[in-house]
Design a protein around this motif. Structure first.
Motif, short mmCIF file in Angstrom:
data_model
loop_
_atom_site.label_atom_id
_atom_site.label_comp_id
_atom_site.label_asym_id
_atom_site.label_seq_id
_atom_site.Cartn_x
_atom_site.Cartn_y
_atom_site.Cartn_z
N LYS A 236 0.83 -1.20 0.00
CA LYS A 236 0.00 0.00 0.00
C LYS A 236 0.87 1.25 0.00
O LYS A 236 1.88 1.32 0.68
CB LYS A 236 -0.92 0.02 1.23
CG LYS A 236 -2.20 -0.76 1.06
CD LYS A 236 -3.19 -0.42 2.15
CE LYS A 236 -4.53 -1.11 1.89
NZ LYS A 236 -5.54 -0.72 2.90
N ARG A 237 0.43 2.22 -0.79
CA ARG A 237 1.08 3.52 -0.77
C ARG A 237 0.57 4.32 0.42
O ARG A 237 -0.40 3.96 1.08
CB ARG A 237 0.79 4.28 -2.07
CG ARG A 237 1.15 3.53 -3.34
CD ARG A 237 1.19 4.48 -4.54
NE ARG A 237 0.08 5.41 -4.57
CZ ARG A 237 -1.10 5.15 -5.13
NH1 ARG A 237 -1.32 3.97 -5.71
NH2 ARG A 237 -2.05 6.04 -5.12
N GLU A 238 1.23 5.44 0.68
CA GLU A 238 0.83 6.28 1.81
C GLU A 238 -0.59 6.80 1.67
O GLU A 238 -1.29 7.01 2.67
CB GLU A 238 1.81 7.46 1.97
CG GLU A 238 3.20 7.04 2.45
CD GLU A 238 4.09 8.24 2.67
OE1 GLU A 238 3.62 9.38 2.48
OE2 GLU A 238 5.27 8.04 3.05
N ASP A 239 -1.04 7.01 0.42
CA ASP A 239 -2.40 7.52 0.21
C ASP A 239 -3.45 6.41 0.19
O ASP A 239 -4.62 6.66 -0.10
CB ASP A 239 -2.47 8.34 -1.07
CG ASP A 239 -2.13 7.52 -2.32
OD1 ASP A 239 -1.91 6.30 -2.20
OD2 ASP A 239 -2.09 8.10 -3.42
N GLY A 240 -3.03 5.18 0.46
CA GLY A 240 -3.97 4.07 0.50
C GLY A 240 -4.07 3.29 -0.78
O GLY A 240 -4.74 2.25 -0.83
N GLY A 241 -3.45 3.76 -1.85
CA GLY A 241 -3.48 3.04 -3.12
C GLY A 241 -2.73 1.73 -3.05
O GLY A 241 -1.83 1.55 -2.22
N ILE A 242 -3.10 0.82 -3.94
CA ILE A 242 -2.51 -0.52 -3.95
C ILE A 242 -1.32 -0.57 -4.92
O ILE A 242 -1.34 0.03 -6.00
CB ILE A 242 -3.56 -1.57 -4.38
CG1 ILE A 242 -4.75 -1.54 -3.41
CG2 ILE A 242 -2.95 -2.96 -4.42
CD1 ILE A 242 -4.39 -1.92 -1.99
N ILE A 243 -0.28 -1.30 -4.53
CA ILE A 243 0.85 -1.60 -5.41
C ILE A 243 0.87 -3.11 -5.64
O ILE A 243 0.92 -3.89 -4.69
CB ILE A 243 2.19 -1.19 -4.77
CG1 ILE A 243 2.19 0.30 -4.43
CG2 ILE A 243 3.35 -1.52 -5.70
CD1 ILE A 243 3.42 0.74 -3.65
N LEU A 244 0.78 -3.51 -6.90
CA LEU A 244 0.83 -4.93 -7.26
C LEU A 244 2.04 -5.18 -8.15
O LEU A 244 2.31 -4.41 -9.07
CB LEU A 244 -0.44 -5.36 -8.02
CG LEU A 244 -1.75 -5.44 -7.23
CD1 LEU A 244 -2.87 -5.89 -8.15
CD2 LEU A 244 -1.62 -6.41 -6.05
N ALA A 245 2.75 -6.26 -7.88
CA ALA A 245 3.91 -6.62 -8.71
C ALA A 245 3.95 -8.12 -8.92
O ALA A 245 3.57 -8.89 -8.03
CB ALA A 245 5.20 -6.15 -8.05
N ILE A 246 4.37 -8.51 -10.10
CA ILE A 246 4.63 -9.92 -10.43
C ILE A 246 6.07 -9.99 -10.91
O ILE A 246 6.44 -9.34 -11.91
CB ILE A 246 3.67 -10.45 -11.50
CG1 ILE A 246 2.22 -10.36 -11.01
CG2 ILE A 246 4.03 -11.89 -11.87
CD1 ILE A 246 1.20 -10.75 -12.06
#
Length: 364
Positions: A236-246
Protein backbone atom coordinates in the motif's frame (compact mmCIF):
# COMPACT_ATOMS: atom_id res chain seq x y z
CA UNK A 1 4.11 24.98 -59.19
CA UNK A 2 0.82 26.56 -58.11
CA UNK A 3 0.26 30.30 -57.70
CA UNK A 4 0.25 29.94 -53.89
CA UNK A 5 3.48 27.92 -54.00
CA UNK A 6 5.14 30.79 -55.91
CA UNK A 7 4.02 33.33 -53.30
CA UNK A 8 4.58 31.30 -50.11
CA UNK A 9 7.39 29.06 -51.26
CA UNK A 10 6.86 25.37 -51.94
CA UNK A 11 6.50 23.38 -48.71
CA UNK A 12 9.21 20.74 -48.29
CA UNK A 13 8.18 17.12 -47.89
CA UNK A 14 8.28 15.76 -44.33
CA UNK A 15 11.31 13.74 -43.25
CA UNK A 16 10.01 10.25 -42.50
CA UNK A 17 13.09 8.09 -43.06
CA UNK A 18 16.88 8.17 -43.14
CA UNK A 19 16.84 8.34 -46.93
CA UNK A 20 14.44 11.33 -46.80
CA UNK A 21 16.94 13.20 -44.65
CA UNK A 22 19.92 12.44 -46.86
CA UNK A 23 17.98 13.32 -50.02
CA UNK A 24 17.16 16.68 -48.44
CA UNK A 25 20.79 17.12 -47.34
CA UNK A 26 22.04 16.43 -50.87
CA UNK A 27 19.99 19.36 -52.17
CA UNK A 28 21.78 21.76 -49.82
CA UNK A 29 25.20 20.17 -49.26
CA UNK A 30 27.18 22.59 -51.46
CA UNK A 31 25.71 25.56 -49.59
CA UNK A 32 26.38 23.85 -46.24
CA UNK A 33 29.95 22.97 -47.25
CA UNK A 34 30.71 26.57 -48.12
CA UNK A 35 29.36 27.78 -44.76
CA UNK A 36 31.46 25.27 -42.80
CA UNK A 37 34.55 25.95 -44.89
CA UNK A 38 34.31 29.70 -44.37
CA UNK A 39 33.54 29.26 -40.67
CA UNK A 40 31.04 32.09 -40.65
CA UNK A 41 27.40 31.92 -39.61
CA UNK A 42 27.65 28.14 -39.03
CA UNK A 43 24.81 27.99 -36.54
CA UNK A 44 22.24 30.00 -38.48
CA UNK A 45 23.32 28.90 -41.93
CA UNK A 46 23.85 25.19 -41.24
CA UNK A 47 23.15 23.75 -37.79
CA UNK A 48 19.86 25.59 -37.25
CA UNK A 49 18.66 24.26 -40.61
CA UNK A 50 19.49 20.59 -40.05
CA UNK A 51 18.20 20.54 -36.45
CA UNK A 52 14.45 20.54 -37.28
CA UNK A 53 15.00 17.98 -40.04
CA UNK A 54 16.76 15.63 -37.62
CA UNK A 55 13.97 16.19 -35.08
CA UNK A 56 11.51 14.84 -37.63
CA UNK A 57 13.40 11.54 -37.54
CA UNK A 58 13.95 11.34 -33.79
CA UNK A 59 14.45 13.75 -30.93
CA UNK A 60 17.76 13.92 -29.07
CA UNK A 61 20.19 14.61 -31.93
CA UNK A 62 23.15 16.84 -31.11
CA UNK A 63 25.88 17.75 -33.56
CA UNK A 64 29.31 19.26 -34.10
CA UNK A 65 30.86 20.40 -37.33
CA UNK A 66 34.11 21.74 -38.72
CA UNK A 67 36.69 21.05 -41.40
CA UNK A 68 38.21 17.57 -41.16
CA UNK A 69 40.90 18.65 -43.60
CA UNK A 70 41.23 21.34 -46.26
CA UNK A 71 38.84 19.59 -48.63
CA UNK A 72 36.47 17.80 -46.24
CA UNK A 73 33.76 19.08 -43.92
CA UNK A 74 32.78 16.79 -41.04
CA UNK A 75 29.39 16.47 -39.36
CA UNK A 76 29.51 14.59 -36.05
CA UNK A 77 26.18 13.38 -34.66
CA UNK A 78 26.05 12.66 -30.94
CA UNK A 79 23.37 11.62 -28.41
CA UNK A 80 25.09 13.73 -25.73
CA UNK A 81 25.24 10.77 -23.36
CA UNK A 82 21.72 9.41 -23.99
CA UNK A 83 22.15 5.63 -24.40
CA UNK A 84 18.69 5.23 -25.94
CA UNK A 85 19.63 7.43 -28.92
CA UNK A 86 22.87 5.72 -29.94
CA UNK A 87 21.23 3.24 -32.30
CA UNK A 88 19.37 5.85 -34.35
CA UNK A 89 22.49 7.99 -34.79
CA UNK A 90 24.52 4.97 -35.91
CA UNK A 91 21.78 3.91 -38.35
CA UNK A 92 21.43 7.39 -39.81
CA UNK A 93 25.18 7.70 -40.41
CA UNK A 94 25.35 4.18 -41.86
CA UNK A 95 22.60 5.18 -44.31
CA UNK A 96 24.49 8.29 -45.48
CA UNK A 97 25.39 8.37 -49.18
CA UNK A 98 28.96 9.08 -50.25
CA UNK A 99 29.13 12.84 -50.80
CA UNK A 100 32.35 14.32 -52.08
CA UNK A 101 33.77 16.77 -49.56
CA UNK A 102 31.82 15.41 -46.59
CA UNK A 103 32.60 13.04 -43.71
CA UNK A 104 29.76 11.88 -41.43
CA UNK A 105 30.62 10.48 -38.01
CA UNK A 106 28.40 8.73 -35.47
CA UNK A 107 29.44 9.70 -31.92
CA UNK A 108 32.59 11.55 -30.92
CA UNK A 109 35.69 9.60 -31.88
CA UNK A 110 38.57 8.70 -29.57
CA UNK A 111 41.64 10.95 -29.67
CA UNK A 112 45.29 10.65 -28.80
CA UNK A 113 45.81 11.77 -25.22
CA UNK A 114 48.32 14.38 -26.40
CA UNK A 115 45.63 16.01 -28.52
CA UNK A 116 43.01 16.21 -25.75
CA UNK A 117 42.83 19.44 -23.79
CA UNK A 118 39.43 20.67 -22.59
CA UNK A 119 38.50 24.05 -21.13
CA UNK A 120 35.14 24.11 -19.37
CA UNK A 121 33.85 26.86 -17.07
CA UNK A 122 37.36 28.38 -17.05
CA UNK A 123 38.82 25.06 -15.86
CA UNK A 124 41.45 23.16 -17.87
CA UNK A 125 41.44 19.37 -18.14
CA UNK A 126 44.40 17.50 -19.62
CA UNK A 127 46.71 14.56 -19.02
CA UNK A 128 48.83 16.64 -16.66
CA UNK A 129 46.11 17.30 -14.08
CA UNK A 130 44.02 14.14 -14.22
CA UNK A 131 44.73 10.72 -12.67
CA UNK A 132 42.52 7.74 -11.80
CA UNK A 133 42.23 4.53 -9.82
CA UNK A 134 39.68 1.69 -9.96
CA UNK A 135 37.53 0.68 -7.00
CA UNK A 136 37.18 -3.11 -6.74
CA UNK A 137 34.43 -4.93 -4.82
CA UNK A 138 34.31 -8.64 -3.98
CA UNK A 139 30.51 -8.72 -4.29
CA UNK A 140 30.56 -6.95 -7.67
CA UNK A 141 33.71 -8.21 -9.45
CA UNK A 142 32.60 -7.11 -12.92
CA UNK A 143 31.71 -3.55 -11.95
CA UNK A 144 33.90 -0.85 -13.46
CA UNK A 145 33.89 1.78 -10.74
CA UNK A 146 36.38 4.61 -11.20
CA UNK A 147 37.65 7.51 -9.15
CA UNK A 148 39.03 10.36 -11.24
CA UNK A 149 41.39 12.72 -9.41
CA UNK A 150 41.57 16.33 -10.59
CA UNK A 151 44.49 18.43 -9.31
CA UNK A 152 42.47 21.66 -9.13
CA UNK A 153 39.33 20.23 -7.56
CA UNK A 154 37.26 22.62 -5.43
CA UNK A 155 34.11 21.48 -3.65
CA UNK A 156 32.09 24.55 -4.65
CA UNK A 157 32.93 23.82 -8.30
CA UNK A 158 32.18 20.10 -8.10
CA UNK A 159 29.42 20.13 -10.76
CA UNK A 160 31.58 22.03 -13.26
CA UNK A 161 34.59 19.80 -12.56
CA UNK A 162 32.52 16.65 -13.02
CA UNK A 163 31.06 17.90 -16.31
CA UNK A 164 34.53 18.85 -17.49
CA UNK A 165 35.84 15.37 -16.70
CA UNK A 166 33.00 13.75 -18.63
CA UNK A 167 33.70 15.95 -21.66
CA UNK A 168 37.39 15.08 -21.42
CA UNK A 169 36.59 11.34 -21.31
CA UNK A 170 34.23 11.61 -24.30
CA UNK A 171 37.06 13.10 -26.34
CA UNK A 172 39.83 10.83 -25.03
CA UNK A 173 38.04 7.47 -24.93
CA UNK A 174 35.52 8.14 -27.66
CA UNK A 175 31.88 8.71 -26.78
CA UNK A 176 30.77 5.09 -27.18
CA UNK A 177 33.34 3.74 -24.71
CA UNK A 178 32.86 6.67 -22.36
CA UNK A 179 29.11 6.13 -21.93
CA UNK A 180 28.95 2.32 -22.13
CA UNK A 181 32.06 0.88 -20.45
CA UNK A 182 32.15 2.86 -17.19
CA UNK A 183 29.57 1.76 -14.62
CA UNK A 184 30.24 4.33 -11.90
CA UNK A 185 32.47 7.37 -11.76
CA UNK A 186 33.37 9.79 -8.97
CA UNK A 187 35.53 12.90 -9.24
CA UNK A 188 37.63 14.03 -6.25
CA UNK A 189 40.62 16.18 -5.34
CA UNK A 190 44.06 15.06 -4.19
CA UNK A 191 43.14 15.45 -0.50
CA UNK A 192 40.66 12.54 -0.75
CA UNK A 193 42.91 10.04 -2.51
CA UNK A 194 42.92 6.59 -0.88
CA UNK A 195 44.89 4.52 -3.44
CA UNK A 196 47.91 4.77 -5.71
CA UNK A 197 47.24 7.05 -8.67
CA UNK A 198 47.43 5.88 -12.28
CA UNK A 199 48.14 8.30 -15.18
CA UNK A 200 44.94 9.10 -17.06
CA UNK A 201 46.55 8.03 -20.35
CA UNK A 202 46.44 4.41 -19.12
CA UNK A 203 42.65 4.49 -18.66
CA UNK A 204 41.89 3.49 -22.24
CA UNK A 205 43.99 0.32 -22.01
CA UNK A 206 42.50 -0.50 -18.61
CA UNK A 207 38.93 -0.27 -19.94
CA UNK A 208 39.70 -2.33 -23.04
CA UNK A 209 41.25 -5.05 -20.85
CA UNK A 210 38.28 -5.09 -18.45
CA UNK A 211 35.76 -5.22 -21.31
CA UNK A 212 37.64 -8.07 -23.01
CA UNK A 213 37.57 -10.06 -19.77
CA UNK A 214 33.88 -9.32 -19.33
CA UNK A 215 32.92 -10.38 -22.86
CA UNK A 216 34.92 -13.61 -22.64
CA UNK A 217 33.34 -14.44 -19.27
CA UNK A 218 29.72 -14.02 -20.37
CA UNK A 219 29.79 -14.59 -24.12
CA UNK A 220 26.87 -16.74 -25.29
CA UNK A 221 25.15 -16.96 -21.90
CA UNK A 222 21.37 -17.00 -22.16
CA UNK A 223 18.52 -17.92 -19.80
CA UNK A 224 15.30 -19.72 -20.77
CA UNK A 225 12.46 -18.40 -18.59
CA UNK A 226 9.91 -21.05 -19.62
CA UNK A 227 10.09 -23.00 -16.36
CA UNK A 228 10.82 -20.08 -14.01
CA UNK A 229 8.70 -19.39 -10.93
CA UNK A 230 7.01 -16.05 -10.36
CA UNK A 231 6.10 -14.31 -7.13
CA UNK A 232 3.32 -11.80 -6.48
CA UNK A 233 3.81 -8.80 -4.23
CA UNK A 234 1.15 -6.49 -2.85
CA UNK A 235 1.62 -3.33 -0.82
CA UNK A 236 0.00 0.00 0.00
CA UNK A 237 1.08 3.52 -0.77
CA UNK A 238 0.83 6.28 1.81
CA UNK A 239 -2.40 7.52 0.21
CA UNK A 240 -3.97 4.07 0.50
CA UNK A 241 -3.48 3.04 -3.12
CA UNK A 242 -2.51 -0.52 -3.95
CA UNK A 243 0.85 -1.60 -5.41
CA UNK A 244 0.83 -4.93 -7.26
CA UNK A 245 3.91 -6.62 -8.71
CA UNK A 246 4.63 -9.92 -10.43
CA UNK A 247 8.35 -10.74 -10.45
CA UNK A 248 10.39 -13.66 -11.82
CA UNK A 249 11.67 -15.04 -8.51
CA UNK A 250 13.86 -17.67 -10.17
CA UNK A 251 15.90 -15.26 -12.23
CA UNK A 252 16.54 -12.92 -9.30
CA UNK A 253 18.60 -15.76 -7.81
CA UNK A 254 20.60 -16.23 -11.02
CA UNK A 255 24.36 -15.98 -10.55
CA UNK A 256 24.97 -14.69 -14.10
CA UNK A 257 23.09 -11.41 -13.81
CA UNK A 258 26.01 -9.38 -15.15
CA UNK A 259 25.67 -11.14 -18.51
CA UNK A 260 22.54 -9.01 -19.07
CA UNK A 261 23.74 -5.65 -17.71
CA UNK A 262 21.27 -3.24 -19.32
CA UNK A 263 18.01 -2.53 -17.49
CA UNK A 264 15.00 -1.45 -19.55
CA UNK A 265 11.99 0.03 -17.76
CA UNK A 266 8.85 0.61 -19.84
CA UNK A 267 6.30 2.99 -18.33
CA UNK A 268 2.63 2.93 -19.43
CA UNK A 269 0.27 5.40 -17.74
CA UNK A 270 -3.47 4.64 -17.91
CA UNK A 271 -6.65 6.57 -17.17
CA UNK A 272 -9.27 3.92 -16.53
CA UNK A 273 -8.83 2.63 -12.99
CA UNK A 274 -10.60 1.96 -9.72
CA UNK A 275 -10.17 4.01 -6.54
CA UNK A 276 -6.98 2.13 -5.66
CA UNK A 277 -5.21 3.24 -8.86
CA UNK A 278 -5.31 -0.20 -10.48
CA UNK A 279 -6.59 -0.69 -14.06
CA UNK A 280 -10.12 -1.77 -14.86
CA UNK A 281 -10.62 -5.06 -16.71
CA UNK A 282 -10.50 -3.55 -20.21
CA UNK A 283 -7.33 -1.57 -19.45
CA UNK A 284 -5.71 -4.55 -17.73
CA UNK A 285 -6.21 -6.57 -20.90
CA UNK A 286 -4.73 -3.80 -23.06
CA UNK A 287 -1.66 -3.51 -20.82
CA UNK A 288 -1.07 -7.26 -21.01
CA UNK A 289 -1.35 -7.13 -24.80
CA UNK A 290 1.31 -4.43 -25.00
CA UNK A 291 3.62 -6.41 -22.73
CA UNK A 292 3.13 -9.47 -24.93
CA UNK A 293 3.90 -7.33 -27.98
CA UNK A 294 7.19 -6.20 -26.46
CA UNK A 295 8.13 -9.75 -25.51
CA UNK A 296 7.58 -10.96 -29.07
CA UNK A 297 10.43 -8.65 -30.15
CA UNK A 298 12.59 -8.94 -27.03
CA UNK A 299 12.84 -12.66 -26.32
CA UNK A 300 14.76 -14.32 -23.52
CA UNK A 301 16.86 -16.56 -25.76
CA UNK A 302 17.95 -13.51 -27.77
CA UNK A 303 19.17 -11.89 -24.56
CA UNK A 304 16.19 -9.92 -23.21
CA UNK A 305 14.80 -11.18 -19.91
CA UNK A 306 11.42 -10.05 -18.64
CA UNK A 307 12.04 -9.53 -14.91
CA UNK A 308 8.42 -8.68 -14.18
CA UNK A 309 6.08 -5.74 -13.76
CA UNK A 310 4.66 -3.37 -11.19
CA UNK A 311 1.25 -1.69 -11.34
CA UNK A 312 0.26 1.24 -9.11
CA UNK A 313 -1.01 4.81 -9.14
CA UNK A 314 -2.46 4.63 -12.67
CA UNK A 315 0.82 3.37 -14.12
CA UNK A 316 2.35 0.07 -15.16
CA UNK A 317 6.09 -0.46 -15.29
CA UNK A 318 7.57 -3.45 -17.14
CA UNK A 319 11.13 -4.53 -16.35
CA UNK A 320 13.70 -6.19 -18.63
CA UNK A 321 17.36 -7.09 -18.21
CA UNK A 322 19.07 -6.92 -21.60
CA UNK A 323 22.21 -8.26 -23.25
CA UNK A 324 22.67 -5.09 -25.30
CA UNK A 325 21.47 -1.50 -25.39
CA UNK A 326 20.72 -1.00 -29.11
CA UNK A 327 17.72 -3.19 -29.94
CA UNK A 328 15.45 -2.35 -26.94
CA UNK A 329 15.25 1.39 -27.74
CA UNK A 330 14.53 0.61 -31.39
CA UNK A 331 11.69 -1.73 -30.42
CA UNK A 332 10.27 0.75 -27.92
CA UNK A 333 10.47 3.71 -30.29
CA UNK A 334 8.43 1.74 -32.83
CA UNK A 335 5.94 0.72 -30.13
CA UNK A 336 5.54 4.30 -28.91
CA UNK A 337 4.88 5.49 -32.45
CA UNK A 338 2.33 2.72 -33.04
CA UNK A 339 0.32 3.51 -29.88
CA UNK A 340 0.90 7.28 -29.79
CA UNK A 341 -2.78 8.08 -30.38
CA UNK A 342 -4.01 6.17 -27.34
CA UNK A 343 -1.13 5.81 -24.83
CA UNK A 344 1.81 7.90 -23.63
CA UNK A 345 4.37 5.11 -23.36
CA UNK A 346 7.89 6.03 -22.25
CA UNK A 347 11.02 4.11 -21.27
CA UNK A 348 14.52 4.37 -19.90
CA UNK A 349 17.55 2.14 -20.33
CA UNK A 350 20.64 2.20 -18.14
CA UNK A 351 23.47 -0.04 -16.97
CA UNK A 352 23.03 -2.03 -13.76
CA UNK A 353 25.21 -5.15 -13.97
CA UNK A 354 24.00 -6.65 -10.71
CA UNK A 355 20.33 -5.66 -11.04
CA UNK A 356 20.40 -3.60 -7.88
CA UNK A 357 17.24 -1.92 -9.17
CA UNK A 358 15.34 -5.04 -8.07
CA UNK A 359 17.08 -5.64 -4.77
CA UNK A 360 13.91 -4.79 -2.79
CA UNK A 361 12.12 -7.72 -4.41
CA UNK A 362 14.92 -10.09 -3.45
CA UNK A 363 14.65 -8.98 0.18
CA UNK A 364 10.97 -9.74 0.17
Amino acid sequence: MSFLDKILGKKESPIESYSDFWNWFLKHEKEFFKIVQQGNNIHKGFLDKIAPKLDEIHDGFYFLTGMFDNQTAELILTPDGAIKNIYVIEELVNAAPKIEGWKFTALKSASDINDVGITYENLDFNKGNLKFYPNLYNDYPDEIDLTIVYDHFEEDKKAAVTNGVYIFLDNFLGELHSVTLIDNLKVIGNHEVSQDLIPIEKLKDYLIWREKEFVEKYEGIRHDTENDSYASFEGKREDGGIILAIINATILKWDKKASHPWILIVVIPFNKSDESGLPDQETYKKLDEIQDEIMLSLTDLDGYLNIGRETANNKREIFFACKDFRKPPKVLDALIKKHSQTLEISYEIYKDKYWQSFRHYEQN
